[in-house]
Scaffold this motif. Structure first.
Motif, short mmCIF file in Angstrom:
data_model
loop_
_atom_site.label_atom_id
_atom_site.label_comp_id
_atom_site.label_asym_id
_atom_site.label_seq_id
_atom_site.Cartn_x
_atom_site.Cartn_y
_atom_site.Cartn_z
N PRO A 1 0.84 -1.20 0.00
CA PRO A 1 0.00 0.00 0.00
C PRO A 1 0.88 1.24 0.00
CG PRO A 1 0.15 -0.88 2.21
CD PRO A 1 0.90 -1.84 1.31
N ALA A 2 0.27 2.39 -0.20
CA ALA A 2 1.01 3.65 -0.16
C ALA A 2 1.67 3.81 1.20
CB ALA A 2 0.08 4.82 -0.44
N GLY A 3 2.88 4.33 1.18
CA GLY A 3 3.60 4.54 2.43
C GLY A 3 5.08 4.74 2.21
N VAL A 4 5.80 4.97 3.30
CA VAL A 4 7.25 5.16 3.27
C VAL A 4 7.90 3.92 3.86
CG1 VAL A 4 9.17 6.56 4.13
CG2 VAL A 4 7.02 7.66 3.48
N TYR A 5 8.86 3.36 3.13
CA TYR A 5 9.47 2.09 3.50
C TYR A 5 10.98 2.29 3.70
CZ TYR A 5 4.98 0.21 2.14
OH TYR A 5 3.62 -0.04 2.06
N PRO A 6 11.43 2.34 4.96
CA PRO A 6 12.86 2.50 5.23
C PRO A 6 13.61 1.19 4.97
CG PRO A 6 11.67 2.31 7.29
CD PRO A 6 10.63 2.35 6.20
N VAL A 7 14.86 1.32 4.51
CA VAL A 7 15.68 0.15 4.25
C VAL A 7 17.13 0.47 4.61
CG1 VAL A 7 15.98 0.80 1.81
CG2 VAL A 7 16.41 -1.56 2.51
N THR A 8 17.80 -0.49 5.24
CA THR A 8 19.22 -0.39 5.54
C THR A 8 19.96 -1.43 4.70
OG1 THR A 8 18.83 0.34 7.81
CG2 THR A 8 21.00 -0.58 7.32
N VAL A 9 20.99 -0.98 3.99
CA VAL A 9 21.78 -1.86 3.13
C VAL A 9 23.16 -2.02 3.76
CG1 VAL A 9 22.73 -2.23 0.83
CG2 VAL A 9 20.53 -1.08 1.10
N THR A 10 23.64 -3.25 3.84
CA THR A 10 24.97 -3.55 4.36
C THR A 10 25.76 -4.29 3.30
OG1 THR A 10 24.06 -3.77 6.61
CG2 THR A 10 26.27 -4.67 6.22
N ASP A 11 27.00 -3.85 3.06
CA ASP A 11 27.81 -4.54 2.06
C ASP A 11 28.73 -5.57 2.71
OD1 ASP A 11 30.05 -3.19 3.02
OD2 ASP A 11 30.50 -2.15 1.15
N SER A 12 29.55 -6.25 1.92
CA SER A 12 30.36 -7.35 2.44
C SER A 12 31.49 -6.87 3.35
CB SER A 12 30.95 -8.15 1.28
OG SER A 12 31.79 -7.35 0.47
N ASN A 13 31.79 -5.56 3.33
CA ASN A 13 32.82 -5.01 4.21
C ASN A 13 32.26 -4.51 5.53
OD1 ASN A 13 35.05 -5.38 2.44
ND2 ASN A 13 34.40 -3.59 1.26
N GLY A 14 30.94 -4.54 5.68
CA GLY A 14 30.33 -4.03 6.90
C GLY A 14 29.92 -2.57 6.82
N CYS A 15 30.09 -1.95 5.67
CA CYS A 15 29.61 -0.57 5.48
C CYS A 15 28.10 -0.59 5.34
CB CYS A 15 30.24 0.05 4.23
SG CYS A 15 32.05 0.18 4.29
N THR A 16 27.43 0.45 5.85
CA THR A 16 25.97 0.52 5.80
C THR A 16 25.51 1.83 5.18
OG1 THR A 16 25.80 1.47 8.03
CG2 THR A 16 25.75 -0.94 7.85
N ALA A 17 24.33 1.79 4.60
CA ALA A 17 23.65 2.99 4.11
C ALA A 17 22.16 2.80 4.35
CB ALA A 17 23.95 3.22 2.63
N TRP A 18 21.47 3.90 4.54
CA TRP A 18 20.05 3.86 4.89
C TRP A 18 19.29 4.87 4.05
CZ3 TRP A 18 16.93 7.78 6.80
CH2 TRP A 18 15.71 7.41 7.36
N THR A 19 18.10 4.49 3.61
CA THR A 19 17.24 5.42 2.89
C THR A 19 15.78 5.05 3.12
OG1 THR A 19 16.92 6.57 0.78
CG2 THR A 19 17.09 4.16 0.69
N GLU A 20 14.89 5.88 2.62
CA GLU A 20 13.46 5.61 2.66
C GLU A 20 12.92 5.61 1.23
OE1 GLU A 20 12.17 8.81 5.16
OE2 GLU A 20 12.07 7.52 6.94
N CYS A 21 12.23 4.54 0.86
CA CYS A 21 11.58 4.45 -0.45
C CYS A 21 10.08 4.67 -0.25
CB CYS A 21 11.82 3.08 -1.07
SG CYS A 21 13.56 2.69 -1.40
N CYS A 22 9.46 5.37 -1.17
CA CYS A 22 8.08 5.79 -0.98
C CYS A 22 7.17 5.29 -2.09
CB CYS A 22 8.02 7.31 -0.92
SG CYS A 22 6.36 7.93 -0.57
N VAL A 23 6.06 4.70 -1.70
CA VAL A 23 5.01 4.30 -2.63
C VAL A 23 3.92 5.37 -2.59
CG1 VAL A 23 3.21 2.60 -3.14
CG2 VAL A 23 5.48 1.84 -2.38
N GLN A 24 3.69 6.02 -3.72
CA GLN A 24 2.64 7.05 -3.83
C GLN A 24 1.27 6.40 -4.03
OE1 GLN A 24 3.30 10.38 -3.77
NE2 GLN A 24 5.37 10.71 -4.58
N HIS A 25 0.23 7.22 -3.91
CA HIS A 25 -1.09 6.74 -4.29
C HIS A 25 -1.89 7.92 -4.82
CE1 HIS A 25 -3.23 8.59 -0.90
NE2 HIS A 25 -2.28 8.14 -0.10
N PRO A 26 -2.77 7.69 -5.79
CA PRO A 26 -3.63 8.77 -6.27
C PRO A 26 -4.73 9.01 -5.24
CG PRO A 26 -4.17 6.72 -7.37
CD PRO A 26 -3.00 6.43 -6.48
#
Length: 218
Positions: free
Chosen positions: A177-202
């Motif tokens: 459903p529409a909403g904001v979906y946070p995600v944390t990505v970790t690579d093989s070295n242990g580095c991390t990055a974080w963002t929020e992906c958003c599903v729109q709705h009319p």
């Protein structure tokens, strides 16, 4: 105890900065017999503020004032370079942006050779990640057919993705459903990055204003 900076530029083997065989024995020189040890400093991602390389054990042996220099290089295939102003038992490198090796060198006053070469400390700096999202909006109000996919630039695979329910190998989610979906990505070295992906709705195309992103080290 007095510490003095006296820098030379003789390159020897891959690991030794000074070719001590070039110096004739000086009977008036009572040099260091133990190099001492310095601490390790972990790793970072992107720009890394290196913790102080602290003194674990001091150079010892010989007599006279102790003379200290610190040297660094990007890796074993490069030549050592003297670090200006680094003349204490410990050293704070500050921020670095590439993998760097450090070493402390010691000798006694009146001696030509820095025979007291400590252990080599390698501080790894890995490539940081940048994240972006590919999102498909829900087709109708209160619909649940949206999807999100996080795209990774940089870093070192394989990657794991945490959408809030634990690490997974899935970089996308569907039937959302529409909403904001946070995600944390970790690579093989242990580095991390974080963002929020958003599903729109009319009919509200600005539903996702203000979502954020962040990258950090391991």
């Amino acid at each position: 105890m007095l510490f003095v900076v006296l820098a030379f530029s003789l390159n020897a083997s891959a690991d030794n900065y000074f070719d001590n065989s070039l110096f004739s024995p000086d009977p008036s020189c009572d040099n260091v017999t133990y190099a001492g040890e310095i601490s390790t400093a972990g790793f970072g991602c992107g720009e890394y503020d290196v913790p102080e390389l602290s003194n674990i054990s001091e150079p010892s042996g010989g007599s006279g004032d102790l003379e200290i220099i610190w040297i660094s290089r990007p890796g074993p295939e490069y030549s050592w370079q003297v670090i200006p102003g680094a003349n204490g038992l410990s050293y704070d490198p500050g921020i670095i942006t590439e993998t760097t090796q450090f070493r402390r060198c010691a000798r006694r006053s009146g001696c030509d050779s820095y025979v007291g070469e400590s252990n080599i400390v390698t501080v790894e700096v890995y490539t940081s990640m940048e994240l972006s999202c590919n999102c498909t909006a829900a087709s109708e109000w209160e619909g649940s057919n949206g999807s999100v996919e996080v795209v990774v630039s940089g870093g070192t695979g394989p990657f794991t993705y945490d959408w809030g329910s634990g690490p997974t190998s899935m970089s996308s989610m569907s039937n959302l459903p529409a909403g904001v979906y946070p995600v944390t990505v970790t690579d093989s070295n242990g580095c991390t990055a974080w963002t929020e992906c958003c599903v729109q709705h009319p009919p509200n195309p600005v539903f996702c204003e203000g979502f954020r992103t962040q990258t950090q080290g391991g």
